[in-house]
Design a protein around this motif. Structure first.
Motif, PDB file in Angstrom:
ATOM      1  N   GLU A  81       0.800  -1.223   0.000  1.00 46.32           N
ATOM      2  CA  GLU A  81       0.000   0.000   0.000  1.00 46.32           C
ATOM      3  C   GLU A  81       0.835   1.277   0.000  1.00 46.32           C
ATOM      4  O   GLU A  81       0.287   2.379  -0.112  1.00 46.32           O
ATOM      5  N   LEU A  82       2.146   1.137   0.154  1.00 50.95           N
ATOM      6  CA  LEU A  82       3.013   2.316   0.226  1.00 50.95           C
ATOM      7  C   LEU A  82       3.252   2.881  -1.170  1.00 50.95           C
ATOM      8  O   LEU A  82       3.540   2.157  -2.111  1.00 50.95           O
ATOM      9  N   ASP A  83       3.144   4.205  -1.283  1.00 50.67           N
ATOM     10  CA  ASP A  83       3.383   4.877  -2.553  1.00 50.67           C
ATOM     11  C   ASP A  83       4.031   6.224  -2.275  1.00 50.67           C
ATOM     12  O   ASP A  83       4.141   6.648  -1.114  1.00 50.67           O
ATOM     13  N   THR A  84       4.460   6.889  -3.325  1.00 51.02           N
ATOM     14  CA  THR A  84       5.074   8.216  -3.187  1.00 51.02           C
ATOM     15  C   THR A  84       4.555   9.144  -4.268  1.00 51.02           C
ATOM     16  O   THR A  84       4.082   8.698  -5.321  1.00 51.02           O
ATOM     17  N   VAL A  95       9.846  14.298  -1.998  1.00 51.86           N
ATOM     18  CA  VAL A  95       9.259  12.976  -2.131  1.00 51.86           C
ATOM     19  C   VAL A  95       8.397  12.753  -0.893  1.00 51.86           C
ATOM     20  O   VAL A  95       8.902  12.819   0.238  1.00 51.86           O
ATOM     21  N   ILE A  96       7.107  12.536  -1.113  1.00 47.82           N
ATOM     22  CA  ILE A  96       6.172  12.364   0.000  1.00 47.82           C
ATOM     23  C   ILE A  96       5.679  10.923   0.001  1.00 47.82           C
ATOM     24  O   ILE A  96       5.133  10.440  -0.997  1.00 47.82           O
ATOM     25  N   TYR A  97       5.869  10.216   1.108  1.00 48.53           N
ATOM     26  CA  TYR A  97       5.400   8.850   1.247  1.00 48.53           C
ATOM     27  C   TYR A  97       3.980   8.842   1.820  1.00 48.53           C
ATOM     28  O   TYR A  97       3.638   9.665   2.691  1.00 48.53           O
ATOM     29  N   TYR A  98       3.174   7.893   1.341  1.00 52.89           N
ATOM     30  CA  TYR A  98       1.838   7.740   1.911  1.00 52.89           C
ATOM     31  C   TYR A  98       1.364   6.299   1.736  1.00 52.89           C
ATOM     32  O   TYR A  98       1.806   5.577   0.833  1.00 52.89           O
ATOM     33  N   GLY A 186      -6.020   6.553   5.009  1.00 48.91           N
ATOM     34  CA  GLY A 186      -4.604   6.388   4.717  1.00 48.91           C
ATOM     35  C   GLY A 186      -3.705   6.963   5.779  1.00 48.91           C
ATOM     36  O   GLY A 186      -4.147   7.387   6.854  1.00 48.91           O
ATOM     37  N   VAL A 187      -2.424   6.979   5.456  1.00 49.14           N
ATOM     38  CA  VAL A 187      -1.383   7.518   6.320  1.00 49.14           C
ATOM     39  C   VAL A 187      -0.460   8.350   5.457  1.00 49.14           C
ATOM     40  O   VAL A 187      -0.092   7.935   4.347  1.00 49.14           O
ATOM     41  N   PHE A 214      -5.559   9.306   8.640  1.00 50.25           N
ATOM     42  CA  PHE A 214      -6.744  10.123   8.312  1.00 50.25           C
ATOM     43  C   PHE A 214      -7.815   9.308   7.612  1.00 50.25           C
ATOM     44  O   PHE A 214      -7.541   8.239   7.042  1.00 50.25           O
ATOM     45  N   LYS A 215      -9.043   9.846   7.666  1.00 49.18           N
ATOM     46  CA  LYS A 215     -10.190   9.285   6.958  1.00 49.18           C
ATOM     47  C   LYS A 215     -10.940  10.447   6.301  1.00 49.18           C
ATOM     48  O   LYS A 215     -11.265  11.431   6.984  1.00 49.18           O
ATOM     49  N   LEU A 216     -11.179  10.341   5.021  1.00 51.42           N
ATOM     50  CA  LEU A 216     -11.877  11.378   4.269  1.00 51.42           C
ATOM     51  C   LEU A 216     -13.344  10.983   4.131  1.00 51.42           C
ATOM     52  O   LEU A 216     -13.704  10.162   3.298  1.00 51.42           O
ATOM     53  N   HIS A 217     -14.200  11.605   4.946  1.00 54.03           N
ATOM     54  CA  HIS A 217     -15.608  11.215   4.987  1.00 54.03           C
ATOM     55  C   HIS A 217     -16.461  11.920   3.938  1.00 54.03           C
ATOM     56  O   HIS A 217     -17.357  11.320   3.350  1.00 54.03           O
ATOM     57  N   ASN A 218     -16.194  13.181   3.717  1.00 57.61           N
ATOM     58  CA  ASN A 218     -17.071  13.953   2.832  1.00 57.61           C
ATOM     59  C   ASN A 218     -16.302  15.159   2.302  1.00 57.61           C
ATOM     60  O   ASN A 218     -15.173  15.432   2.731  1.00 57.61           O
TER      61      ASN A 218
END
Length: 352
Positions: A81-84, A95-98, A186-187, A214-218
């Motif tokens: 699940e790790l991406d940049t 470079v931002i990891y998430y 995500g993180v 975090f969780k993006l609800h709306n």
């Protein structure tokens, strides 16, 4: 924000997300170079990801745990699940990891929208004693009840990562409570140059990389300049899929991007007057706004043609208000058209 932000950061953890270096005209002189700090932050973040694994429950509440000696847990750095992403800011390429634990099934959000999110902010400190490495984690902000945050007013790392996720859906329970489902979760691992950098607080030291779950609800679409056009449509060319990775468009070059400019093309006429149209309903003349893009099909219940988006400049008369005119007379549909509010040679009064 400005100096008020620092005060709020001291007394209310909730506003720790808000940026003190973006969009408010204040330039904090960094004590250290951005590129130098970024190298250090990247090393700290990678070390943390190499030495920790995560667990999360069905509600995507994340826990970070250090891998013990001989442990077989999968480190964050090796998760599928790790991406940049890469962004050129401060004349360096960040470079931002998430971690994309779940993308979400709803709408895409943009960096000029308002997000309804729950989140937790974490900082970490590495100590070495007798060859034993220990990481101490500190939760500096924890909002598990969703709150609204405008993505153009938070730290830059947030405005880059949150738009990679989608919203979910919700149901209202019999007791009036709301249950959120299928939201993006995500993180993000944010280098200090895209967070608080040299601005230290009681809870976040200077030059400290941060982690947010975090969780993006709306989401809520915004119209910053109240001109009848959503900011997401004014930020850049809608044909450019990468437009939110770049600076916002400033059509008339007056120093204010279109989404904050009440006269986008600088022709002396307010944008909101250039995207209006009138129609007659029940003998009454009504003023409304063209949508940025028209609907795919016309709604027969409305007294106007719903397929019409903001038109380009045109010279010929419209033969019938109920019939979509040919592109020679007026162009309401071509996605690449130069809409009349962005054409300085095209000025009111208009024909509808």
């Amino acid at each position: 924000m400005k100096s008020l932000l620092k005060t709020l950061l001291t007394f209310a953890l909730i506003v720790s997300l808000f940026s003190c270096e973006e969009d408010d005209g204040v330039s904090l002189t960094p004590v250290r170079p951005y590129d130098e700090v970024f190298v250090e932050d990247s090393t700290k973040i990678r070390d943390f990801m190499n030495s920790h694994y995560i667990t999360y429950d069905s509600d995507y509440n994340v826990t970070f745990t250090q891998i013990p000696d001989g442990g077989t847990q999968t480190p964050i750095s090796e998760m599928n699940e790790l991406d940049t992403i890469q962004r050129k800011i401060h004349d360096i390429t960040y470079v931002i990891y998430y971690l994309k634990l779940r993308e979400g099934t709803g709408e895409n959000i943009t960096r000029v929208d308002s997000s309804f999110v729950s989140y937790k902010g974490v900082i970490f400190n590495k100590t070495t004693t007798d060859d034993e490495v220990t990481y101490n984690q500190t939760v500096f902000d924890n909002k598990q009840t969703p709150i609204w945050l405008s993505l153009d007013e938070v730290i830059r790392g947030w405005s880059e990562i949150i738009p990679l996720f989608k919203t979910g859906d919700f149901t209202t329970q019999t007791d009036g409570s709301i249950s959120y489902n299928n939201y993006g979760a995500g993180v993000m691992f944010i280098p200090s140059g895209l967070a608080y950098f040299s601005t230290g607080t009681l809870t976040i030291p200077s030059y400290t990389p941060t982690i947010f779950t975090f969780k993006l609800h709306n989401l809520r679409r915004r119209d910053h300049d109240q001109d009848g056009i959503l900011s997401m449509h004014e930020y850049g060319n809608p044909l450019d899929e990468d437009r939110f990775k770049k600076d916002a468009i400033d059509t008339d070059g007056d120093g204010r991007p279109d989404y904050l400019d009440i006269d986008d093309d600088g022709d002396g006429y307010l944008t909101k007057t250039e995207v209006r149209f009138t129609y007659v309903d029940g003998g009454q003349t009504i003023t409304s706004y063209y949508p940025f893009q028209g609907a795919t099909t016309d709604d027969p219940s409305t007294p106007y043609d719903d397929r019409r988006g903001i038109p380009r400049k045109f010279t010929g008369p419209i033969v019938s208000p109920s019939t979509l005119p040919s592109p020679i007379e007026a162009d309401f549909t071509d996605v690449a058209r130069l809409r009349r509010h962005l054409d300085k040679t095209c000025k009111p009064p208009y024909q509808n």
